[in-house]
Design a protein around this motif. Sequence first.
Motif, PDB file in Angstrom:
ATOM      1  N   LEU A   1      -0.148  -9.118  20.288  1.00 22.38           N
ATOM      2  CA  LEU A   1      -0.990  -9.429  19.136  1.00 22.38           C
ATOM      3  C   LEU A   1      -2.433  -8.993  19.355  1.00 22.38           C
ATOM      4  N   ALA A   2      -2.937  -9.210  20.557  1.00 23.17           N
ATOM      5  CA  ALA A   2      -4.305  -8.807  20.855  1.00 23.17           C
ATOM      6  C   ALA A   2      -4.452  -7.282  20.797  1.00 23.17           C
ATOM      7  N   SER A   3      -3.454  -6.578  21.308  1.00 22.99           N
ATOM      8  CA  SER A   3      -3.479  -5.113  21.251  1.00 22.99           C
ATOM      9  C   SER A   3      -3.439  -4.622  19.809  1.00 22.99           C
ATOM     10  N   LEU A   4      -2.625  -5.300  18.996  1.00 20.59           N
ATOM     11  CA  LEU A   4      -2.524  -4.936  17.584  1.00 20.59           C
ATOM     12  C   LEU A   4      -3.854  -5.128  16.869  1.00 20.59           C
ATOM     13  N   THR A   5      -4.506  -6.264  17.099  1.00 21.38           N
ATOM     14  CA  THR A   5      -5.788  -6.515  16.439  1.00 21.38           C
ATOM     15  C   THR A   5      -6.862  -5.542  16.925  1.00 21.38           C
ATOM     16  N   ARG A   6      -6.825  -5.202  18.197  1.00 19.50           N
ATOM     17  CA  ARG A   6      -7.814  -4.251  18.723  1.00 19.50           C
ATOM     18  C   ARG A   6      -7.690  -2.906  18.008  1.00 19.50           C
ATOM     19  N   LEU A   7      -6.468  -2.406  17.865  1.00 20.61           N
ATOM     20  CA  LEU A   7      -6.250  -1.135  17.181  1.00 20.61           C
ATOM     21  C   LEU A   7      -6.625  -1.228  15.701  1.00 20.61           C
ATOM     22  N   TRP A   8      -6.266  -2.325  15.084  1.00 19.31           N
ATOM     23  CA  TRP A   8      -6.533  -2.560  13.661  1.00 19.31           C
ATOM     24  C   TRP A   8      -8.026  -2.584  13.388  1.00 19.31           C
ATOM     25  N   GLU A   9      -8.745  -3.341  14.196  1.00 19.82           N
ATOM     26  CA  GLU A   9     -10.191  -3.454  14.005  1.00 19.82           C
ATOM     27  C   GLU A   9     -10.904  -2.141  14.298  1.00 19.82           C
TER      28      GLU A   9
ATOM     29  N   VAL B   1       6.532  -1.025  13.133  1.00 19.44           N
ATOM     30  CA  VAL B   1       6.261  -1.342  11.729  1.00 19.44           C
ATOM     31  C   VAL B   1       4.988  -2.167  11.612  1.00 19.44           C
ATOM     32  N   LEU B   2       4.829  -3.163  12.487  1.00 23.70           N
ATOM     33  CA  LEU B   2       3.626  -4.002  12.465  1.00 23.70           C
ATOM     34  C   LEU B   2       2.371  -3.167  12.685  1.00 23.70           C
ATOM     35  N   ILE B   3       2.453  -2.234  13.616  1.00 20.71           N
ATOM     36  CA  ILE B   3       1.302  -1.377  13.899  1.00 20.71           C
ATOM     37  C   ILE B   3       1.020  -0.439  12.728  1.00 20.71           C
ATOM     38  N   SER B   4       2.059   0.238  12.264  1.00 20.31           N
ATOM     39  CA  SER B   4       1.880   1.211  11.188  1.00 20.31           C
ATOM     40  C   SER B   4       1.344   0.555   9.914  1.00 20.31           C
ATOM     41  N   SER B   5       1.876  -0.638   9.587  1.00 17.99           N
ATOM     42  CA  SER B   5       1.489  -1.294   8.341  1.00 17.99           C
ATOM     43  C   SER B   5       0.069  -1.823   8.374  1.00 17.99           C
ATOM     44  N   ARG B   6      -0.531  -1.853   9.539  1.00 19.25           N
ATOM     45  CA  ARG B   6      -1.917  -2.292   9.666  1.00 19.25           C
ATOM     46  C   ARG B   6      -2.843  -1.141  10.080  1.00 19.25           C
ATOM     47  N   VAL B   7      -2.499  -0.493  11.161  1.00 19.71           N
ATOM     48  CA  VAL B   7      -3.398   0.521  11.729  1.00 19.71           C
ATOM     49  C   VAL B   7      -3.379   1.802  10.911  1.00 19.71           C
ATOM     50  N   ASP B   8      -2.183   2.325  10.637  1.00 19.88           N
ATOM     51  CA  ASP B   8      -2.097   3.586   9.904  1.00 19.88           C
ATOM     52  C   ASP B   8      -2.612   3.443   8.475  1.00 19.88           C
ATOM     53  N   THR B   9      -2.253   2.331   7.836  1.00 27.37           N
ATOM     54  CA  THR B   9      -2.713   2.138   6.457  1.00 27.37           C
ATOM     55  C   THR B   9      -4.221   1.943   6.391  1.00 27.37           C
TER      56      THR B   9
ATOM     57  N   THR C   1      -9.144  -7.336   7.186  1.00 26.19           N
ATOM     58  CA  THR C   1      -8.497  -8.480   7.827  1.00 26.19           C
ATOM     59  C   THR C   1      -8.195  -8.210   9.288  1.00 26.19           C
ATOM     60  N   SER C   2      -8.248  -9.264  10.072  1.00 25.38           N
ATOM     61  CA  SER C   2      -7.724  -9.262  11.427  1.00 25.38           C
ATOM     62  C   SER C   2      -7.236 -10.685  11.698  1.00 25.38           C
ATOM     63  N   ALA C   3      -7.084 -11.046  12.954  1.00 26.82           N
ATOM     64  CA  ALA C   3      -6.540 -12.366  13.269  1.00 26.82           C
ATOM     65  C   ALA C   3      -7.104 -12.869  14.582  1.00 26.82           C
ATOM     66  N   ILE C   4      -7.082 -14.197  14.743  1.00 29.54           N
ATOM     67  CA  ILE C   4      -7.575 -14.795  15.985  1.00 29.54           C
ATOM     68  C   ILE C   4      -6.624 -14.534  17.143  1.00 29.54           C
ATOM     69  N   GLY C   5      -5.515 -13.871  16.864  1.00 28.43           N
ATOM     70  CA  GLY C   5      -4.659 -13.390  17.951  1.00 28.43           C
ATOM     71  C   GLY C   5      -5.384 -12.392  18.838  1.00 28.43           C
TER      72      GLY C   5
END
Length: 272
Positions: free
Chosen positions: A115-123, A64-72, A91-95
């Motif tokens: 968290l770092a993996s999530l931000t990498r995909l998001w960015e 859910v965390l990934i989809s709500s950031r990366v997919d959207t 948005t991203s995060a210092i995580g």
Amino acid sequence: MKVAITGASGFVSSHLTKKFTDFVAIGRNDSEEEILSKLDGVEVVFNLGGAPILKRWSESYKKVLISSRVDTTRTLVNAINKSQVKHLISTSAIGAYPDGAAFDESFEGYGDDFLASLTRLWEAEANKCEKPTAIIRFGVILGSDGGALAQMALPFRMGVGGVIGNGKMMTSWIDVDDLVEIYAHVIENSLTGTFNATAPQPVTNRAFTKTLGKVLHRPTLVPLPKIALKLLFGEASSVLTGSKEVYPKALLDSGFEFKYPDIESSLVHLLG
């Protein structure tokens, strides 16, 4: 200037919309076609969507965390690329950064946790935007009406606040009013790239705790063991127990001036 906002019901958005009053909200489940329609006349998009981080991370909730950031973000960027939008601020995060060392935006890597993996995909999805793009990495956002500080202040007001663990972990934070001005600064100067939205003076958890107690005129004698947070939040407790020493070099180099550069000035402003 008309802006579009994802995550428009969130804490940060509630402050941004006080400054940027001509806005349209983009929903998490909006299709690319629906988003493109909403972008008519929009100059700048604020991408702030995402499911809450501070919640126990089951494998299903991680998705859910990934989809709500990366997919959207992927869907949003696809729409922006077909629009007349002039600027994306995502948005991203210092995580994104590893624990235990000092970093600014010159560090091009990522940490090795979730968290770092999530931000990498998001960015990575945000950076597929073909329009000028800025990525704002949030520190711990301090505000009197929401966010981390509102949750922290309650036990302190009750006289049961204290340091986490040994109190040595670093906290990189930002006053929500400075955060709003960072968005204005990025827009006014047509800035692109990655920016750490953190005050220039990060503090240890012990210093943060003692200052919060001082401002609220409450004792800070009750320590909070890391194991208690681990039991409560599981892997997500790393959000509270991690040590992030992050500096806003790119913002300072661009001429941004913080109104609340130190923790006491911010806490007095918000709670005093």
